[in-house]
Scaffold this motif. Structure first.
Motif, PDB file in Angstrom:
ATOM      1  N   PHE A  28     -16.931   2.602   6.400  1.00  0.00           N
ATOM      2  CA  PHE A  28     -16.610   3.911   6.764  1.00  0.00           C
ATOM      3  C   PHE A  28     -15.426   4.064   7.639  1.00  0.00           C
ATOM      4  CE2 PHE A  28     -17.514   7.096  10.125  1.00  0.00           C
ATOM      5  CZ  PHE A  28     -17.451   8.116   9.493  1.00  0.00           C
ATOM      6  N   ALA A  29     -15.477   3.233   8.681  1.00  0.00           N
ATOM      7  CA  ALA A  29     -14.282   3.296   9.641  1.00  0.00           C
ATOM      8  C   ALA A  29     -12.980   3.165   8.993  1.00  0.00           C
ATOM      9  CB  ALA A  29     -14.397   2.250  10.793  1.00  0.00           C
ATOM     10  N   ALA A  30     -13.081   1.907   7.912  1.00  0.00           N
ATOM     11  CA  ALA A  30     -11.759   1.745   7.314  1.00  0.00           C
ATOM     12  C   ALA A  30     -11.205   2.644   6.454  1.00  0.00           C
ATOM     13  CB  ALA A  30     -12.029   0.434   6.604  1.00  0.00           C
ATOM     14  N   ALA A  31     -12.185   3.320   5.811  1.00  0.00           N
ATOM     15  CA  ALA A  31     -11.945   4.699   4.971  1.00  0.00           C
ATOM     16  C   ALA A  31     -11.259   5.751   5.759  1.00  0.00           C
ATOM     17  CB  ALA A  31     -13.086   4.950   4.258  1.00  0.00           C
ATOM     18  N   TRP A  32     -11.895   5.986   6.883  1.00  0.00           N
ATOM     19  CA  TRP A  32     -11.261   6.905   7.651  1.00  0.00           C
ATOM     20  C   TRP A  32      -9.780   6.561   8.184  1.00  0.00           C
ATOM     21  CZ3 TRP A  32     -12.978  11.888   9.552  1.00  0.00           C
ATOM     22  CH2 TRP A  32     -14.062  12.353   8.960  1.00  0.00           C
ATOM     23  N   GLY A  33      -9.875   5.311   8.379  1.00  0.00           N
ATOM     24  CA  GLY A  33      -8.363   4.896   8.978  1.00  0.00           C
ATOM     25  C   GLY A  33      -7.381   5.034   8.062  1.00  0.00           C
ATOM     26  N   MET A  34      -7.687   4.661   6.679  1.00  0.00           N
ATOM     27  CA  MET A  34      -6.826   4.899   5.772  1.00  0.00           C
ATOM     28  C   MET A  34      -6.311   6.134   5.613  1.00  0.00           C
ATOM     29  SD  MET A  34      -5.115   3.048   3.483  1.00  0.00           S
ATOM     30  CE  MET A  34      -5.804   1.352   3.225  1.00  0.00           C
ATOM     31  N   ARG A  35      -7.388   6.954   5.528  1.00  0.00           N
ATOM     32  CA  ARG A  35      -6.985   8.668   5.514  1.00  0.00           C
ATOM     33  C   ARG A  35      -5.961   9.099   6.449  1.00  0.00           C
ATOM     34  NH1 ARG A  35     -10.305  12.777   3.513  1.00  0.00           N
ATOM     35  NH2 ARG A  35     -11.887  12.202   2.100  1.00  0.00           N
ATOM     36  N   GLY A  36      -6.236   8.541   7.769  1.00  0.00           N
ATOM     37  CA  GLY A  36      -5.153   8.825   8.807  1.00  0.00           C
ATOM     38  C   GLY A  36      -3.966   8.127   8.521  1.00  0.00           C
ATOM     39  N   LEU A  37      -3.837   6.975   8.157  1.00  0.00           N
ATOM     40  CA  LEU A  37      -2.385   6.084   7.787  1.00  0.00           C
ATOM     41  C   LEU A  37      -1.799   6.876   6.604  1.00  0.00           C
ATOM     42  CD1 LEU A  37      -3.771   2.372   8.416  1.00  0.00           C
ATOM     43  CD2 LEU A  37      -2.415   3.719   9.913  1.00  0.00           C
ATOM     44  N   ALA A  38      -2.508   7.374   5.912  1.00  0.00           N
ATOM     45  CA  ALA A  38      -1.899   7.858   4.665  1.00  0.00           C
ATOM     46  C   ALA A  38      -0.932   9.110   5.037  1.00  0.00           C
ATOM     47  CB  ALA A  38      -2.818   8.541   3.549  1.00  0.00           C
ATOM     48  N   VAL A  39      -0.916   9.522   6.107  1.00  0.00           N
ATOM     49  CA  VAL A  39      -0.299  10.776   6.920  1.00  0.00           C
ATOM     50  C   VAL A  39       1.367   9.991   7.045  1.00  0.00           C
ATOM     51  CG1 VAL A  39       0.310  12.435   8.369  1.00  0.00           C
ATOM     52  CG2 VAL A  39      -1.992  11.960   7.624  1.00  0.00           C
ATOM     53  N   LEU A  40       1.256   8.822   7.247  1.00  0.00           N
ATOM     54  CA  LEU A  40       2.531   8.295   7.806  1.00  0.00           C
ATOM     55  C   LEU A  40       3.156   7.594   6.663  1.00  0.00           C
ATOM     56  CD1 LEU A  40       0.861   5.764  10.689  1.00  0.00           C
ATOM     57  CD2 LEU A  40       2.075   8.177  10.843  1.00  0.00           C
ATOM     58  N   HIS A  41       2.829   7.567   5.367  1.00  0.00           N
ATOM     59  CA  HIS A  41       3.250   7.262   4.200  1.00  0.00           C
ATOM     60  C   HIS A  41       4.008   5.664   4.148  1.00  0.00           C
ATOM     61  CE1 HIS A  41       2.989  11.233   2.687  1.00  0.00           C
ATOM     62  NE2 HIS A  41       3.636  11.739   3.961  1.00  0.00           N
ATOM     63  N   TRP A  42       3.299   4.998   4.905  1.00  0.00           N
ATOM     64  CA  TRP A  42       3.457   3.345   5.156  1.00  0.00           C
ATOM     65  C   TRP A  42       3.287   2.930   3.687  1.00  0.00           C
ATOM     66  CZ3 TRP A  42       1.261   1.963  10.546  1.00  0.00           C
ATOM     67  CH2 TRP A  42       1.945   2.576  11.424  1.00  0.00           C
ATOM     68  N   PRO A  43       3.799   1.739   3.351  1.00  0.00           N
ATOM     69  CA  PRO A  43       3.210   0.967   2.291  1.00  0.00           C
ATOM     70  C   PRO A  43       1.809   0.799   2.169  1.00  0.00           C
ATOM     71  CG  PRO A  43       5.450   0.134   3.093  1.00  0.00           C
ATOM     72  CD  PRO A  43       4.924   1.201   3.938  1.00  0.00           C
ATOM     73  N   LEU A  44       1.263   0.704   1.276  1.00  0.00           N
ATOM     74  CA  LEU A  44      -0.211   0.375   1.031  1.00  0.00           C
ATOM     75  C   LEU A  44      -0.536  -1.088   1.523  1.00  0.00           C
ATOM     76  CD1 LEU A  44      -2.981   0.979   0.415  1.00  0.00           C
ATOM     77  CD2 LEU A  44      -2.520   0.123  -2.179  1.00  0.00           C
ATOM     78  N   TRP A  45       0.387  -2.182   1.302  1.00  0.00           N
ATOM     79  CA  TRP A  45       0.023  -3.511   1.825  1.00  0.00           C
ATOM     80  C   TRP A  45       0.013  -3.502   3.453  1.00  0.00           C
ATOM     81  CZ3 TRP A  45       3.009  -6.424   5.114  1.00  0.00           C
ATOM     82  CH2 TRP A  45       4.499  -5.956   5.092  1.00  0.00           C
ATOM     83  N   ILE A  46       0.750  -2.510   4.245  1.00  0.00           N
ATOM     84  CA  ILE A  46       0.811  -2.715   5.467  1.00  0.00           C
ATOM     85  C   ILE A  46      -0.379  -2.025   6.007  1.00  0.00           C
ATOM     86  CG2 ILE A  46       2.103  -1.514   7.525  1.00  0.00           C
ATOM     87  CD1 ILE A  46       4.641  -1.803   6.213  1.00  0.00           C
ATOM     88  N   CYS A  47      -0.737  -0.803   5.349  1.00  0.00           N
ATOM     89  CA  CYS A  47      -2.012  -0.091   6.012  1.00  0.00           C
ATOM     90  C   CYS A  47      -3.239  -1.047   5.763  1.00  0.00           C
ATOM     91  CB  CYS A  47      -2.109   1.172   5.100  1.00  0.00           C
ATOM     92  SG  CYS A  47      -0.804   2.184   5.460  1.00  0.00           S
ATOM     93  N   SER A  48      -3.309  -1.592   4.752  1.00  0.00           N
ATOM     94  CA  SER A  48      -4.520  -2.506   4.322  1.00  0.00           C
ATOM     95  C   SER A  48      -4.512  -3.797   5.376  1.00  0.00           C
ATOM     96  CB  SER A  48      -4.289  -3.122   2.704  1.00  0.00           C
ATOM     97  OG  SER A  48      -4.294  -1.950   1.851  1.00  0.00           O
ATOM     98  N   ALA A  49      -3.023  -4.439   5.430  1.00  0.00           N
ATOM     99  CA  ALA A  49      -3.097  -5.547   6.405  1.00  0.00           C
ATOM    100  C   ALA A  49      -3.675  -5.024   7.798  1.00  0.00           C
ATOM    101  CB  ALA A  49      -1.732  -6.023   6.435  1.00  0.00           C
ATOM    102  N   LEU A  50      -3.054  -3.789   8.299  1.00  0.00           N
ATOM    103  CA  LEU A  50      -3.468  -3.398   9.554  1.00  0.00           C
ATOM    104  C   LEU A  50      -5.027  -3.088   9.533  1.00  0.00           C
ATOM    105  CD1 LEU A  50      -2.895  -2.249  12.354  1.00  0.00           C
ATOM    106  CD2 LEU A  50      -2.432  -0.263  11.255  1.00  0.00           C
ATOM    107  N   LEU A  51      -5.787  -2.438   8.644  1.00  0.00           N
ATOM    108  CA  LEU A  51      -7.090  -2.337   8.637  1.00  0.00           C
ATOM    109  C   LEU A  51      -8.039  -3.499   8.422  1.00  0.00           C
ATOM    110  CD1 LEU A  51      -7.400   0.896   6.231  1.00  0.00           C
ATOM    111  CD2 LEU A  51      -7.434   0.927   8.931  1.00  0.00           C
ATOM    112  N   ALA A  52      -7.454  -4.675   7.613  1.00  0.00           N
ATOM    113  CA  ALA A  52      -8.086  -5.663   7.705  1.00  0.00           C
ATOM    114  C   ALA A  52      -8.026  -6.472   9.180  1.00  0.00           C
ATOM    115  CB  ALA A  52      -7.448  -6.560   6.449  1.00  0.00           C
ATOM    116  N   THR A  53      -6.945  -6.466   9.984  1.00  0.00           N
ATOM    117  CA  THR A  53      -6.922  -7.194  10.918  1.00  0.00           C
ATOM    118  C   THR A  53      -8.031  -6.754  12.161  1.00  0.00           C
ATOM    119  OG1 THR A  53      -4.465  -7.367  10.711  1.00  0.00           O
ATOM    120  CG2 THR A  53      -5.298  -7.768  13.040  1.00  0.00           C
ATOM    121  N   ILE A  54      -8.204  -5.441  11.713  1.00  0.00           N
ATOM    122  CA  ILE A  54      -9.133  -4.857  12.841  1.00  0.00           C
ATOM    123  C   ILE A  54     -10.641  -5.123  12.181  1.00  0.00           C
ATOM    124  CG2 ILE A  54     -10.250  -2.971  13.917  1.00  0.00           C
ATOM    125  CD1 ILE A  54      -7.205  -1.673  13.716  1.00  0.00           C
ATOM    126  N   THR A  55     -10.967  -4.911  10.893  1.00  0.00           N
ATOM    127  CA  THR A  55     -12.307  -4.835  10.345  1.00  0.00           C
ATOM    128  C   THR A  55     -12.876  -6.304  10.072  1.00  0.00           C
ATOM    129  OG1 THR A  55     -11.434  -2.658   9.039  1.00  0.00           O
ATOM    130  CG2 THR A  55     -13.455  -3.934   8.426  1.00  0.00           C
TER     131      THR A  55
END
Length: 202
Positions: A28-55
């Motif tokens: 659930f936290a990762a899904a909300w994090g991805m919603r927020g990161l989507a605003v920054l228009h970063w590449p998907l792999w960067i967002c996924s790597a950041l969330l994976a590093t925390i999760t």
């Protein structure tokens, strides 16, 4: 020795439900994090790597605690916890249906944050876990704060703020449930096993 440890691990099949509940909270936290990161228009792999590093470290911590150590968080007031879960699902479904009828899906993030944040309060009481209460209050604060912001800042703060509250709450819960040093254990493991019919929520 390894065979003995493996035998002890296999004797805890009932703890899988606790681990899955904790992992669901991290998802659930990762899904909300991805919603927020989507605003920054970063590449998907960067967002996924950041969330994976925390999760992933938090997920490993919960798996180790719930399955390896057999120390999940037990619900004390099961009636309150069950009612809270049902109310959360009903309110989210009702909100989704109502906002769809009103053609205001943009408000779903706000309503979901309020419902989920508020649900942490009775769950904290049911589990006698103050970290849950603080997490709920933090989610409510972030959700209300985001109301004063225009898009895309509203989505950024609501998404990342909610995710951060959940991550910090998860880290604090893991720290609080770490085993005490040798010689200072106050609750025997056999005592914990008596709660086998309880349910854990995250």
């Amino acid at each position: 020795m390894e065979e003995r440890n493996m035998g002890n691990f296999l004797k805890r099949p009932r703890y899988w439900r606790y681990a899955l509940t904790d992992l669901g909270g991290l998802a659930f936290a990762a899904a909300w994090g991805m919603r927020g990161l989507a605003v920054l228009h970063w590449p998907l792999w960067i967002c996924s790597a950041l969330l994976a590093t925390i999760t992933l470290p938090l997920a490993w911590g919960f798996l180790t605690r719930d399955l390896g150590l057999g120390r999940p968080e037990f619900v004390i007031d099961r009636v309150l916890a069950a009612r809270t879960r049902r109310a959360r699902v009903i309110l989210l479904l009702a909100a989704g249906t109502g906002l769809s009828i009103l053609h205001r899906p943009d408000l779903m993030l706000l309503v979901a944050g309020l419902v989920i944040g508020a649900s942490y309060l009775p769950l904290g009481r049911a589990m006698r876990e103050p970290v849950h209460i603080r997490t709920g209050l933090a989610i409510l604060f972030v959700t209300v704060l985001s109301l004063a912001l225009p898009q895309p800042w509203h989505m950024l703060i609501a998404g990342l703020g909610t995710a951060t509250a959940c991550w910090l709450g998860a880290a604090l819960r893991l720290m609080r449930s770490l085993p005490n040093p040798v010689g200072h254990e106050t609750t025997p493991k056999t005592g914990r096993a008596e709660f086998s019919d309880t349910q854990a929520l995250s």
